[in-house]
Motif scaffolding. Structure first.
Motif, PDB file in Angstrom:
ATOM      1  N   TRP A 249      -1.573   7.164   9.285  1.00 21.97           N
ATOM      2  CA  TRP A 249      -2.984   7.552   9.391  1.00 21.97           C
ATOM      3  C   TRP A 249      -3.263   8.842   8.626  1.00 21.97           C
ATOM      4  O   TRP A 249      -4.310   8.972   7.978  1.00 21.97           O
ATOM      5  N   ASN A 250      -2.338   9.788   8.689  1.00 19.85           N
ATOM      6  CA  ASN A 250      -2.530  11.031   7.939  1.00 19.85           C
ATOM      7  C   ASN A 250      -2.510  10.781   6.436  1.00 19.85           C
ATOM      8  O   ASN A 250      -3.254  11.410   5.677  1.00 19.85           O
ATOM      9  N   ASP A 251      -1.650   9.867   5.995  1.00 17.07           N
ATOM     10  CA  ASP A 251      -1.634   9.495   4.572  1.00 17.07           C
ATOM     11  C   ASP A 251      -2.983   8.909   4.162  1.00 17.07           C
ATOM     12  O   ASP A 251      -3.503   9.206   3.073  1.00 17.07           O
ATOM     13  N   GLN A 252      -3.546   8.072   5.018  1.00 20.12           N
ATOM     14  CA  GLN A 252      -4.850   7.483   4.723  1.00 20.12           C
ATOM     15  C   GLN A 252      -5.935   8.557   4.645  1.00 20.12           C
ATOM     16  O   GLN A 252      -6.826   8.490   3.794  1.00 20.12           O
ATOM     17  N   ARG A 253      -5.852   9.542   5.515  1.00 21.99           N
ATOM     18  CA  ARG A 253      -6.811  10.641   5.466  1.00 21.99           C
ATOM     19  C   ARG A 253      -6.697  11.396   4.145  1.00 21.99           C
ATOM     20  O   ARG A 253      -7.715  11.788   3.549  1.00 21.99           O
ATOM     21  N   ARG A 254      -5.477  11.638   3.693  1.00 21.47           N
ATOM     22  CA  ARG A 254      -5.298  12.339   2.415  1.00 21.47           C
ATOM     23  C   ARG A 254      -5.862  11.519   1.254  1.00 21.47           C
ATOM     24  O   ARG A 254      -6.452  12.072   0.317  1.00 21.47           O
ATOM     25  N   GLU A 255      -5.680  10.209   1.307  1.00 24.23           N
ATOM     26  CA  GLU A 255      -6.237   9.340   0.257  1.00 24.23           C
ATOM     27  C   GLU A 255      -7.765   9.391   0.267  1.00 24.23           C
ATOM     28  O   GLU A 255      -8.405   9.436  -0.799  1.00 24.23           O
ATOM     29  N   ILE A 256      -8.350   9.379   1.446  1.00 26.12           N
ATOM     30  CA  ILE A 256      -9.807   9.446   1.551  1.00 26.12           C
ATOM     31  C   ILE A 256     -10.311  10.790   1.031  1.00 26.12           C
ATOM     32  O   ILE A 256     -11.314  10.861   0.307  1.00 26.12           O
ATOM     33  N   ALA A 257      -9.607  11.875   1.379  1.00 21.63           N
ATOM     34  CA  ALA A 257     -10.004  13.203   0.898  1.00 21.63           C
ATOM     35  C   ALA A 257      -9.928  13.276  -0.621  1.00 21.63           C
ATOM     36  O   ALA A 257     -10.812  13.864  -1.271  1.00 21.63           O
ATOM     37  N   ALA A 258      -8.883  12.682  -1.193  1.00 23.12           N
ATOM     38  CA  ALA A 258      -8.744  12.678  -2.662  1.00 23.12           C
ATOM     39  C   ALA A 258      -9.891  11.916  -3.307  1.00 23.12           C
ATOM     40  O   ALA A 258     -10.419  12.328  -4.356  1.00 23.12           O
TER      41      ALA A 258
END
Length: 364
Positions: A249-258
């Motif tokens: 989930w944290n990886d997905q958040r980083r992708e969304i932020a990018a």
């Protein structure tokens, strides 16, 4: 189309079968307080944070409070912290009878500025509470160096930062204790309140376990005044399910932020800065706009929910105005401009595109 700031139902539906089974298992067990799921979750959290011990409590605020109490911080003491955080960070300092001392923040990370801490240290200073705000860790090396120099306790407020890293070290793994919140909106959120303290000191861990049950080690025998601060079995069972997914989930958040960052390239705003030594978990995607309130109102009119964090810096709160702070300029400059845009792992690229397009349509 209505776009929420966070969609808790979407996350539940993605793991519904596991959550439902976990809850049913607890209900059928007949053991609801400090049972096997609590013990297992504590062990799993300790391992995840690379700590020897973990003590679950009723909330993130209680995690901070009990940490201070366990280290004997109380009346006459001072604790240094940031003015740009949720009220509980300073509240717990006051509740133990100590005095919060506010130090301004770094303009890029929004975390406490380590370069300003030493100037706030007095003979009464006993602890520092750095807050890893919005999912990015504070600059911990200089903070720990100051703590060693002045013999101070460091309580990491990692309530918004589970899984975040600083120079490869997990949030909560550096200070004397690390404190987490499992409030439903957190990256690792329960279905109610909950908190955790992680640490390496066995004696302090024993003390914390007593403090959370009215100062008792053996039932009906009390060697200190304590609290009623326990994580229940249902929350622990659900959080054990979710802990397996937190890195994903944290990886997905980083992708969304990018994606947000790339789409915001032409917008009149300041997107989140991530220090090269950090691994951000984007509990919130926090942006500065020249006319924040107008942006928020316009987005709301178009069905996009945004959030203001935190509308009044702590040194300007009514309860603390008597402390005589004149100005903490960076905090006061950031607060009127900051706005959190929708952020949750299930947010699709298509929705992010719509949000940014609606931002672009606004004239600042």
């Amino acid at each position: 189309m209505k776009i929420p700031l966070i969609d808790l139902k979407a996350q539940y539906l993605s793991i519904k079968e596991e959550i439902d089974a976990a809850v049913l298992s607890v209900l059928e067990s007949g053991q609801y307080i400090l049972g096997p799921n609590v013990q297992a979750f504590e062990e799993e959290m300790a391992a995840y944070c690379n700590r020897k011990f973990a003590v679950s409590v009723a909330s993130g605020a209680d995690a901070l409070l009990l940490s201070l109490v366990a280290y004997g911080i109380g009346p006459g003491d001072e604790v240094i912290t940031t003015p740009f955080t949720f009220f509980a960070t300073a509240e717990v300092i006051s509740l133990v009878g100590a005095r919060p001392v506010f130090v301004d923040i770094d303009e890029r990370t929004y975390n406490i500025n380590p370069a300003l801490i030493e100037g706030a240290v007095t003979e009464k200073t006993k602890a520092i509470i750095p807050v890893h705000i919005f999912g990015q860790m504070a600059d911990m090396d200089p903070i720990m160096e100051l703590a060693r120099k002045y013999n101070l306790i460091v309580v990491e407020d990692a309530c918004q930062a589970i899984g975040a890293e600083y120079k490869g070290k997990k949030a909560g793994s550096i200070g004397h204790t690390g404190c987490f919140s499992f409030f439903p909106t957190k990256n690792l959120g329960g279905y109610g309140d909950g908190g955790m303290i992680v640490l390496d000191d066995e004696e302090i861990a024993k003390k914390l376990r007593m403090l959370r049950v009215h100062g008792s080690k053996t039932k009906y025998y009390h060697s200190m005044l304590g609290y009623n601060s326990r994580l229940d079995e249902i929350q622990a069972a659900c959080l054990r399910v979710k802990l397996k997914y937190i890195d994903q989930w944290n990886d997905q958040r980083r992708e969304i932020a990018a994606l947000y960052n790339s789409l915001h390239s032409e917008a009149d705003c300041i997107t989140p800065y991530v220090a090269p030594i950090n691994k951000h978990t984007f509990h919130l995607y926090y942006v500065q706009f020249p006319d924040r309130d107008r942006v928020s109102d316009k987005l709301s009119a178009q069905g996009v929910t945004s959030g203001i964090y935190y509308s009044v810096p702590l040194h300007r709160q009514n309860v603390y105005t008597s402390m005589g702070y004149t100005s903490l300029p960076v905090s006061e400059r950031v607060v009127p401009k900051g706005l959190a845009l929708p952020m949750y792992p299930e947010l699709t690229g298509e929705i992010v595109q719509i949000i940014v397009e609606r931002v672009r349509e606004l004239e600042y």
